[in-house]
Design an enzyme around this catalytic site. Structure first.
Site: not given
Ligand code: NDP
Length: 284
Positions: A53, A97, A120
């Site tokens: 990322k 994460q 997300d």
């Protein structure tokens, strides 16, 4: 005839190149999209994803920040960090994460992220918007899956769509997006009876199970679009949930693993981050 292999890597590269151009224009106006990635602990797979990322942000001109916290971090400390990132005007997107260590409640942490920065798309407000068909952040992997299906030119409207897997991250949002595109959607899971029959009905089959080679050629309708979300590490290799070599002789279109859905997930994260920056600028 063998299926057309959907080149997720090339499609993602095109999306990234378009985003890079857009970011360049935004930077010229003084808006630098910013993503903060938070990781707790040192799970090796998570480290790889976090680094991927960061590299994508660097390549596209998105400013990125990594908060790599020790596994011993308390939930309160993590929530404090999220609160400060929520308030930071240079941070437009926040990604925590997953998975988090067992002593931290993932749902509580996700709910603490400002919905406007939840790139997300896992915050209950954004998931609710998806259910309601309203504008919000769409989870990255499902958004990428829809782009891959559209890249084939096969219309989703009116088609029998079968999603195998009902996770909040992949299966459920993918089913909702297919429904939004006017597909007729069946969601299968571990308690589904006659799974092979259901899969064989599918004009569009999306598989997110997490079992290597789970979908065999006798479970696939000739000519179907088959999207393999699975990432399974077997003997150091990455294997999908679909038995690629046999299914590609039956399907019309198929994604490979690696090089199918995976690259799209990061491209859609970059897309969401730029959208977050634009929306926050509009609101300010
Ligand atoms: P989960 O483990 O959360 O969900 C798996 C789903 O598969 C569950 O709904 C489960 O059913 C269902 N399932 C398990 N066994 C069977 C079975 N025998 N028959 C039918 N359904 C079954 O996984 P995720 O959705 O998070 O991920 C799925 C796969 O996709 C993994 O390989 C993961 O690594 C990969 N992935 C890839 C991404 C990418 O960017 N390419 C991103 C995210 C995930 P039940 O609900 O009944 O338990």
């Amino acid at each position: 005839m063998s299926a057309v292999v959907i080149d997720g890597k090339a499609i993602a590269a095109q999306i990234r190149s378009d985003i890079a151009k857009q970011v360049k224009e935004l930077r010229a106006t003084g808006l630098v999209p910013g993503l903060a990635v938070v990781m707790v602990g040192d799970d090796p797979a998570s480290s790889i994803y976090v680094n991927m990322k960061k590299r994508a942000c660097d390549e596209l001109g998105i400013s990125s920040r990594q908060h790599l916290l020790p596994a011993s971090t308390s939930q309160a400390e993590l929530l404090d960090l999220i609160e400060s990132l929520n308030a930071d005007p240079d941070v437009h997107g926040i990604l925590v994460q997953l998975p988090l260590p067992d002593h931290i409640d993932e749902q509580e942490v996700i709910a603490a992220i400002s919905p406007a920065k939840d790139v997300d798309g896992f915050h209950p407000v954004n998931l609710g918007s998806l259910v309601a068909g309203r504008h919000g952040f769409v989870p990255c992997t499902p958004a990428g899956i829809i782009r891959l299906i559209k890249s084939t030119g096969v219309e989703i409207q009116g088609k029998e769509c079968v999603v195998v897997g009902r996770s909040v991250i992949v299966g459920k949002p993918t089913a909702l997006l297919l429904l939004q595109e006017n597909g007729t959607v069946t969601v299968c899971h571990s308690k589904t009876k006659d799974l092979a029959d259901k899969c064989r009905r599918a004009d569009i089959l999306v598989v997110a199970v997490g079992r290597p080679g789970f979908i065999k050629s006798d479970m696939v309708k000739p000519g179907a679009v088959v999207i393999d979300v699975g990432i399974n590490r077997v003997d150091g290799r990455l294997i999908g949930d679909v038995e690629f070599e046999t299914v590609k002789e039956i399907a019309g279109y198929i994604t490979p693993v690696p090089g199918g859905v995976g690259p799209m997930t990061i491209a859609m994260l970059m897309h969401n981050t730029v959208q977050a920056a634009l929306e926050q600028q509009r609101q300010s």
